[in-house]
Write a protein that holds these residues in place. Structure first.
Motif, PDB file in Angstrom:
ATOM      1  N   SER A  83      57.412  55.912  69.035  1.00 41.37           N
ATOM      2  CA  SER A  83      56.865  55.752  67.690  1.00 41.37           C
ATOM      3  C   SER A  83      57.062  54.329  67.206  1.00 41.37           C
ATOM      4  O   SER A  83      57.779  53.537  67.809  1.00 41.37           O
ATOM      5  CB  SER A  83      57.547  56.726  66.715  1.00 41.37           C
ATOM      6  OG  SER A  83      58.775  56.191  66.248  1.00 41.37           O
ATOM      7  N   LEU A 125      61.890  60.391  60.573  1.00 41.05           N
ATOM      8  CA  LEU A 125      61.859  60.804  61.973  1.00 41.05           C
ATOM      9  C   LEU A 125      63.121  61.574  62.336  1.00 41.05           C
ATOM     10  O   LEU A 125      63.083  62.523  63.132  1.00 41.05           O
ATOM     11  CB  LEU A 125      61.716  59.569  62.870  1.00 41.05           C
ATOM     12  CG  LEU A 125      61.516  59.825  64.373  1.00 41.05           C
ATOM     13  CD1 LEU A 125      60.247  60.638  64.618  1.00 41.05           C
ATOM     14  CD2 LEU A 125      61.439  58.501  65.137  1.00 41.05           C
ATOM     15  N   ILE A 159      62.964  65.356  61.880  1.00 43.65           N
ATOM     16  CA  ILE A 159      62.362  66.084  63.006  1.00 43.65           C
ATOM     17  C   ILE A 159      63.344  66.150  64.167  1.00 43.65           C
ATOM     18  O   ILE A 159      63.525  67.195  64.796  1.00 43.65           O
ATOM     19  CB  ILE A 159      61.052  65.398  63.441  1.00 43.65           C
ATOM     20  CG1 ILE A 159      60.035  65.421  62.287  1.00 43.65           C
ATOM     21  CG2 ILE A 159      60.467  66.078  64.677  1.00 43.65           C
ATOM     22  CD1 ILE A 159      58.765  64.641  62.571  1.00 43.65           C
ATOM     23  N   GLN A 196      53.803  59.120  68.356  1.00 46.41           N
ATOM     24  CA  GLN A 196      53.390  59.158  66.951  1.00 46.41           C
ATOM     25  C   GLN A 196      52.138  58.313  66.799  1.00 46.41           C
ATOM     26  O   GLN A 196      52.067  57.173  67.247  1.00 46.41           O
ATOM     27  CB  GLN A 196      54.509  58.620  66.066  1.00 46.41           C
ATOM     28  CG  GLN A 196      54.070  58.207  64.667  1.00 46.41           C
ATOM     29  CD  GLN A 196      53.965  56.703  64.502  1.00 46.41           C
ATOM     30  OE1 GLN A 196      54.756  55.945  65.088  1.00 46.41           O
ATOM     31  NE2 GLN A 196      53.005  56.243  63.733  1.00 46.41           N
ATOM     32  N   ALA A 223      49.691  67.528  66.443  1.00 49.83           N
ATOM     33  CA  ALA A 223      50.525  68.219  65.459  1.00 49.83           C
ATOM     34  C   ALA A 223      50.683  67.308  64.244  1.00 49.83           C
ATOM     35  O   ALA A 223      51.363  66.278  64.321  1.00 49.83           O
ATOM     36  CB  ALA A 223      51.890  68.555  66.052  1.00 49.83           C
ATOM     37  N   THR A 258      51.937  65.545  60.937  1.00 51.66           N
ATOM     38  CA  THR A 258      53.252  65.410  60.292  1.00 51.66           C
ATOM     39  C   THR A 258      53.141  65.236  58.783  1.00 51.66           C
ATOM     40  O   THR A 258      53.995  65.707  58.035  1.00 51.66           O
ATOM     41  CB  THR A 258      54.021  64.212  60.872  1.00 51.66           C
ATOM     42  OG1 THR A 258      53.228  63.026  60.715  1.00 51.66           O
ATOM     43  CG2 THR A 258      54.313  64.419  62.354  1.00 51.66           C
ATOM     44  N   SER A 272      50.316  62.071  62.945  1.00 57.30           N
ATOM     45  CA  SER A 272      50.461  63.240  63.823  1.00 57.30           C
ATOM     46  C   SER A 272      51.291  62.852  65.034  1.00 57.30           C
ATOM     47  O   SER A 272      51.611  61.678  65.235  1.00 57.30           O
ATOM     48  CB  SER A 272      49.085  63.732  64.282  1.00 57.30           C
ATOM     49  OG  SER A 272      48.446  62.748  65.094  1.00 57.30           O
ATOM     50  N   LEU A 273      51.636  63.850  65.824  1.00 54.85           N
ATOM     51  CA  LEU A 273      52.251  63.604  67.121  1.00 54.85           C
ATOM     52  C   LEU A 273      51.244  63.954  68.196  1.00 54.85           C
ATOM     53  O   LEU A 273      50.574  64.988  68.132  1.00 54.85           O
ATOM     54  CB  LEU A 273      53.522  64.434  67.290  1.00 54.85           C
ATOM     55  CG  LEU A 273      54.714  64.020  66.427  1.00 54.85           C
ATOM     56  CD1 LEU A 273      55.938  64.860  66.770  1.00 54.85           C
ATOM     57  CD2 LEU A 273      55.047  62.535  66.588  1.00 54.85           C
ATOM     58  N   LEU A 278      58.447  70.892  69.992  1.00 56.53           N
ATOM     59  CA  LEU A 278      58.315  69.825  68.998  1.00 56.53           C
ATOM     60  C   LEU A 278      57.168  70.120  68.036  1.00 56.53           C
ATOM     61  O   LEU A 278      57.280  69.875  66.823  1.00 56.53           O
ATOM     62  CB  LEU A 278      58.095  68.485  69.694  1.00 56.53           C
ATOM     63  CG  LEU A 278      58.005  67.243  68.798  1.00 56.53           C
ATOM     64  CD1 LEU A 278      59.261  67.110  67.937  1.00 56.53           C
ATOM     65  CD2 LEU A 278      57.801  65.990  69.640  1.00 56.53           C
ATOM     66  N   VAL A 337      57.560  70.320  63.941  1.00 50.67           N
ATOM     67  CA  VAL A 337      56.807  69.447  63.041  1.00 50.67           C
ATOM     68  C   VAL A 337      56.055  70.236  61.979  1.00 50.67           C
ATOM     69  O   VAL A 337      55.946  69.802  60.829  1.00 50.67           O
ATOM     70  CB  VAL A 337      55.816  68.583  63.866  1.00 50.67           C
ATOM     71  CG1 VAL A 337      54.777  67.931  62.961  1.00 50.67           C
ATOM     72  CG2 VAL A 337      56.576  67.517  64.642  1.00 50.67           C
ATOM     73  N   GLN A 391      58.279  70.030  56.955  1.00 51.67           N
ATOM     74  CA  GLN A 391      57.181  69.279  56.347  1.00 51.67           C
ATOM     75  C   GLN A 391      57.600  68.676  55.005  1.00 51.67           C
ATOM     76  O   GLN A 391      57.288  67.525  54.705  1.00 51.67           O
ATOM     77  CB  GLN A 391      55.981  70.205  56.150  1.00 51.67           C
ATOM     78  CG  GLN A 391      55.224  70.537  57.432  1.00 51.67           C
ATOM     79  CD  GLN A 391      53.968  69.715  57.594  1.00 51.67           C
ATOM     80  OE1 GLN A 391      53.196  69.545  56.673  1.00 51.67           O
ATOM     81  NE2 GLN A 391      53.771  69.190  58.794  1.00 51.67           N
ATOM     82  N   PHE A 404      60.554  66.017  55.566  1.00 52.63           N
ATOM     83  CA  PHE A 404      59.967  64.822  56.168  1.00 52.63           C
ATOM     84  C   PHE A 404      59.232  64.014  55.099  1.00 52.63           C
ATOM     85  O   PHE A 404      59.383  62.793  55.013  1.00 52.63           O
ATOM     86  CB  PHE A 404      59.005  65.229  57.286  1.00 52.63           C
ATOM     87  CG  PHE A 404      58.294  64.077  57.947  1.00 52.63           C
ATOM     88  CD1 PHE A 404      58.857  63.429  59.026  1.00 52.63           C
ATOM     89  CD2 PHE A 404      57.054  63.645  57.488  1.00 52.63           C
ATOM     90  CE1 PHE A 404      58.208  62.354  59.642  1.00 52.63           C
ATOM     91  CE2 PHE A 404      56.389  62.585  58.090  1.00 52.63           C
ATOM     92  CZ  PHE A 404      56.969  61.933  59.168  1.00 52.63           C
TER      93      PHE A 404
END
Length: 410
Positions: A33, A44, A47, A87, A136, A138, A302-303, A320, A324, A330, A333
């Motif tokens: 990332s 981060l 997560i 990321q 996914a 974030t 997103s990831l 993961l 996320v 959520q 984060f």
């Protein structure tokens, strides 16, 4: 005694492989990332902590600057040594990797978690390709924000947020007269493009913005909107300090935190830096949408999950993805990152006053996508170059530059 020592050493030798085997059984993932600033790193870590609580092993490969991180990621892909997760923003850049068959789908995780029921339809569409989910999400970020130091505003006797660009520039003059740096400018091409976009939205509205970026419209109205945008952008040159060139965004935010500067144009991730510094929105700093703007430019993080050829990494990717999109994660984060949760069913009462404004705009549909969502990476680079050349070159011929703007789409 010697016999006991032999038994002890034998036990250690025997336990070693067992411990190693247990470690190999755990889902292990390397995360690449560009989230390295104080607020980003804290987000981060939310997560990371939950991922490890659920039995995963986390390996961090953070690289400062998303341009550098993206370049390193592409090099890893080419070398056949992809990390387990990356990321990145939701948009055409991710779609390009998916189309080349380089990402693993996570639609089974998305289906089990009923993501389609809790994500905005536009986001669901952007993380899915050919009926399968690959990304996914974030969080979402608003990019039309002007943050300001309450202390600096008080020193300059600015009592309220400016509603128009004329009022805004009048306030910048007051900040300059008070001996402050009016604008904490992040002098990097991508940051300058963010400012260009928030001004553009204020001049052409949501429909006009989409016509320009999505439809590549070259009508007289679009050209005139770009011209007015460049005129405002050019006028801002007179309110930045000599050290602005090349300045990182978080260093510009620090200028507000220490009340050395009055305002900063930046996405709402800047709030993460205020939070780390112990500053409160509404008390120590304020947040307003760019003057005359009726909406907000947004970008979504997103990831990504590259194919690694490693079964443990594939297992870790699914874990993961679950982490996320966990409702509690959520929110936590978002609080650290300064973003807006992507899920519609989370508890939004914990969000700060700035995030609440962003949620209202998102809910009302008063949003337009960042150029990285609708343009190719090559076009995004051309846009950055165009804005940087206009800003750094010192040109005041906005009309001529506006005519050249649309070459970025060719």
């Amino acid at each position: 005694m010697k016999t006991m020592m032999k038994l002890f050493l034998a036990g250690v030798a025997f336990a070693g492989p067992i411990a190693a085997a247990h470690a190999e059984d755990k889902p292990t993932i390397e995360i690449m990332s560009s989230w390295t600033s104080g607020g980003e790193a804290a987000a981060l870590n939310v997560i990371k902590t939950e991922f490890e609580k659920r039995g995963g092993i986390w390996k961090d490969s953070s690289i400062a600057g998303f341009g550098a991180a993206d370049a390193a990621f592409q090099n890893r892909i080419v070398a056949g040594d992809a990390p387990g997760a990356k990321q990145g923003v939701i948009g055409l850049a991710a779609a390009d990797f998916v189309s080349q068959g380089l990402f693993n789908p996570i639609d089974d995780v998305a289906a089990a978690g009923k993501w389609a029921d809790v994500l905005p339809k536009s986001i669901s569409a952007l993380i899915s390709y050919d009926g399968k989910v690959y990304l996914a999400p974030t969080g979402a970020h608003g990019e039309s924000w002007v943050f300001y130091s309450k202390e600096a505003f008080d020193k300059a006797s600015i009592a309220q947020e400016p509603k128009s660009w004329d009022e805004f520039f009048a306030d910048l003059d007051k900040l300059k007269a008070a001996g402050l740096i009016p604008v904490a400018w992040g002098g990097q091409p991508w940051q300058q493009t963010k400012v260009f976009n928030m001004i553009l939205l204020s001049q052409v509205g949501s429909d006009g913005f989409l016509k320009i970026y999505a439809d590549k419209d070259k009508s007289e109205a679009s050209v005139d909107g770009v011209k007015k945008t460049l005129e405002i952008l050019g006028k801002l040159r007179g309110y930045v300090d000599a050290g602005a060139a090349g300045r990182n965004w978080n260093d510009a935010t620090a200028m507000l935190i220490t009340a050395k500067a009055g305002v900063q144009f930046m996405g709402d991730w800047a709030k993460g830096e205020f939070t780390v510094a112990g500053k409160e929105p509404g008390k120590d700093y304020g947040c307003m949408i760019a003057p005359e703007s009726r909406g907000m430019v947004y970008i979504a993080d997103s990831l990504w999950f590259p194919k690694t050829g490693n079964a443990q990494a594939d297992k870790a990717q699914k874990l993961l993805a679950e982490v996320v999109m966990d409702p509690a994660i959520q929110v936590e984060f978002a609080l650290k990152k300064g973003s807006i949760p992507m899920r519609s069913d989370v508890d939004k009462s914990k969000l700060d006053v700035c995030a609440q404004k962003g949620v209202e705009l998102m809910s009302a549909g008063a949003i337009v996508p960042d150029q990285a969502i609708v343009l190719t990476p090559q076009q995004v680079g051309s846009l950055d170059d165009f804005v940087d050349e206009y800003w750094s070159g010192g040109s005041n011929d906005a009309a001529a530059a506006a005519e050249n703007f649309f070459a970025i789409f060719e």
